[in-house]
Design a protein around this motif. Structure first.
Motif, short mmCIF file in Angstrom:
data_model
loop_
_atom_site.label_atom_id
_atom_site.label_comp_id
_atom_site.label_asym_id
_atom_site.label_seq_id
_atom_site.Cartn_x
_atom_site.Cartn_y
_atom_site.Cartn_z
N THR A 191 -2.91 3.12 -0.79
CA THR A 191 -3.72 2.20 -1.96
C THR A 191 -2.76 1.32 -2.48
OG1 THR A 191 -3.32 3.71 -3.68
CG2 THR A 191 -5.39 4.15 -2.36
N LEU A 240 0.90 -1.18 0.09
CA LEU A 240 0.02 -0.06 -0.02
C LEU A 240 1.05 1.25 0.02
CD1 LEU A 240 -2.40 -1.31 2.42
CD2 LEU A 240 -2.98 -1.05 0.36
N ALA A 262 -7.59 -0.04 -0.41
CA ALA A 262 -7.29 1.35 0.04
C ALA A 262 -7.64 1.45 1.80
CB ALA A 262 -8.12 2.44 -0.57
N GLN A 290 -4.37 8.93 0.69
CA GLN A 290 -4.80 7.61 0.88
C GLN A 290 -3.75 6.66 0.59
OE1 GLN A 290 -8.46 6.49 -1.00
NE2 GLN A 290 -9.50 6.43 1.08
N LYS A 333 -8.72 -2.14 -6.59
CA LYS A 333 -8.18 -1.07 -5.82
C LYS A 333 -8.38 -1.36 -4.17
CE LYS A 333 -8.01 3.76 -4.89
NZ LYS A 333 -8.31 5.14 -5.41
#
Lengths: 206, 412
Positions: free
Chosen positions: A106, A97, A179, A104, A177
């Motif tokens: 992600t 991530l 997140a 954020q 995705k």
């Protein structure tokens, strides 16, 4: 270097072998006419004879192989199932991530197109890391919103990490995705994915 | 006797000469030709089905979708780490082709492989030597068995080498694969005489070509498969089950070896060890990991539910809707904890139905409303582990036949 490679080097092509045989035979025939001694000439002649027989054996083996050669196919490459999959399933042990422009953390990936995903016509069971979990299934997407509560050995919450997984089934590919919203949660989720990997699966008609 | 032997010898030589002429004529004048094609695709072990129940989805996927080569390319286009190029050859250590004998060997180049290799074309010898040193410093080799990778040095590793023959699977039968490819080039020339030398391909060159193939793929970044022609590089040997020996494949004029590459091509740079297919970068399994690593005992799923996630039954007795979760939904939240927030202003919700949330593990229950009664019917919160209920001022909680648990009411 193993024997096979040495063989490959010397007799790599049929042309090379025949050239070697040819040169040696011509040389010996030349010597046969040049040398005066009868015994030597006889020896030369027999060496030529032996070489011609050796060339004949080599040629007959190769002639047999070439005359009897047949085209063959071994194995198959299941193209369709690799480029377009019937059921959606994605696994990875390489989830990292990273902070994006919106602050954020992600992970995004494009993967294979899924054939005929339709969240309106069909029902789907969604599995995240072997666990059937509630998810919002839209016409062409899946949305999972949950939190992972990381507990200490004293059963106390160390971190409550929000986790959002969005899967979009597009015309050419499927985008995934993952997140979360802060560095600490990202670290814990990172650890979780390191240990368990990441897998998501949609099973139709259940 | 000697005369007969002499005649026989020369007859044999004459026959050999005829055969040689026939062979030369046939070889150079034949119009038909043969092709041997090997598709080196799936390398899933043949007995995987026996182990399926013991493996997690991720482990199962690693075996199920095992193909000959894995290629991992982090291009670092957005300067978020380093460029990483990896190639992993998946094979078996014996002819049983079973799960327990799966093994992978691979190479990793932690840098811009294409640019660094191109530096070798420099005309200055010292520059070339520096480039070779630079390439060697960024080049690593790993082995992988049962999801664990390591660098075995020279003595413990199989490694990717021209000398090795790797047992692979084609049509569920064992074959062997070896990097045997080479080409000749003119190293020097004097008048019309050319001195030729042979270049033997290395696995770094295979990686270079595969990385080029991945970087130029029309789909762009992401995960996918491409089928590349590796005939120039590899030879395939087939297994004779009767004799238990590997042998060269039948002679054909052309041999084609097509292999499936499973690739991951990323715009980002590699910044953490687990982005590598080996889980190691530059022989460091902690590469890019947080300085103070986090750890935990257990990870528990938590879900936030609102009135939109609940089911309702219209009740004439209570003159409104009674909320509950059907059994299918309750099963979904098994082994998870839920936080439920019900906003009474959204629907005419009068309370929780009989056995509404029975057996659901509830972390918190919050009722938001004003000047309303909220009924908790029989067993509605049975076996939920809930200790307190949060209510906004004005909500009047009424337990209706619901005396089998104690709840603390907390005003919001």
């Amino acid at each position: 270097m193993n024997l096979l490679l040495i063989f490959d080097d010397v007799f790599k092509e049929f042309k090379n072998t025949m050239i070697i045989f040819g040169i040696v035979i011509i040389l010996l025939v030349f010597l046969f006419f040049v040398l005066k001694n009868d015994t030597t000439r006889k020896v030369m002649l027999y060496i030529v004879g032996v070489l011609v027989i050796a060339a004949g054996i080599y040629s007959s083996i190769n002639l047999y192989k070439e005359v009897n050669a047949k085209s063959y196919i071994n194995g198959e490459i299941p193209l369709f199932s690799q480029f377009q999959v019937e059921d959606f399933s994605y696994c990875s042990s390489q989830i990292v991530l990273t902070k994006d422009n919106n602050g954020q953390f992600t992970y995004e990936v494009d993967t294979l197109k899924v054939k005929d995903f339709d969240g309106i016509e069909n029902t789907y069971k969604i599995y995240f890391n072997d666990k059937n979990i509630p998810a919002k299934v839209n016409a062409g997407s899946i949305e999972i919103n949950c939190k992972l509560n990381f507990l200490s050995t004293e059963n106390e919450t160390l971190n409550l990490a929000p986790l959002k997984i969005q899967v979009n089934f597009l015309s050419e590919s499927t985008t995934i995705k993952i997140a979360t919203n802060n560095q600490e949660s990202a670290n814990y989720l990172q650890k979780y994915f390191l240990v368990n990997g990441f897998s998501i699966k949609a099973i139709k008609g259940v | 006797m000697a005369k007969i032997a002499k005649i026989s010898f020369w007859c044999l030589a004459a026959l050999a000469l005829v055969i040689s002429v026939v062979y030369i004529y046939y070889h150079f004048n034949k119009t038909n030709y043969t092709i041997g094609t090997n598709y080196l695709g799936d390398q899933a072990p043949v007995d995987l089905i026996e182990f399926e129940d013991k493996l997690t989805e991720v482990q199962k996927n690693e075996y199920e979708k095992r193909v000959l080569f894995d290629i991992n390319v982090y291009s670092n286009s957005n300067n978020s780490g380093i460029e990483l190029n990896e190639l992993m050859l998946n094979y078996f250590t014996d002819t049983s082709l079973s799960t327990s004998v799966c093994r992978s060997s691979g190479i990793q180049y932690a840098g811009d492989l294409v640019e660094d290799i191109q530096k070798l074309d420099d005309t200055d010898i010292s520059n070339i030597q520096n480039s070779i040193l630079e390439i060697n410093n960024k080049f690593y080799e790993y082995e992988r068995t049962q999801s664990i990778s390591w660098n075995g040095g020279k003595n413990l590793a199989t490694g990717l080498s021209r000398d090795e023959k790797y047992t692979i699977k084609i049509d569920d039968k064992p074959y062997q694969l070896q990097l045997t490819g080479s080409y000749e080039y003119v190293s020097s020339k004097f008048l019309w005489i050319e001195k030729k030398e042979t270049h033997y391909y290395t696995f770094l060159e295979v990686l270079y070509d595969c990385v080029q193939a991945v970087k130029t793929n029309s789909k762009g970044y992401g995960d996918g498969y491409i089928v590349v022609d590796l005939s120039k590089y590899f030879s395939v040997y087939e297994f004779n089950e009767r004799t238990g020996q590997f042998r060269e494949q039948p002679t054909t004029d052309i041999v084609k070896n097509y292999a499936t590459l499973k690739f991951h091509y990323d715009e980002k740079g590699a910044s953490m060890a687990n982005q590598s297919i080996f889980g190691i970068i530059a022989e460091d399994s902690k590469y890019g990991m947080p300085e103070t690593p986090v750890d935990y005992w257990k990870a528990e799923f938590n879900f936030d539910l609102t009135e939109d996630d609940l089911d309702f039954r219209t009740s004439e007795v209570y003159n409104g809707e009674l909320a509950f979760l059907n059994l299918k939904k309750i099963e979904l939240y098994e082994n998870s904890k839920v936080n439920i927030t019900i906003d009474l202003s959204q629907k005419a919700i009068k309370g929780l139905d009989i056995s509404a949330f029975e057996n659901l593990k509830i972390n918190s229950l919050t009722i938001i409303g004003s000047n309303q009664d909220f009924y908790l019917l029989e067993n509605s919160l049975k076996n939920t582990g809930l200790m307190q209920i949060k209510i906004s001022s004005g909500v009047n909680l009424i337990k209706d036949n619901c005396s089998d648990f104690e709840l603390e009411e907390v005003q919001l």
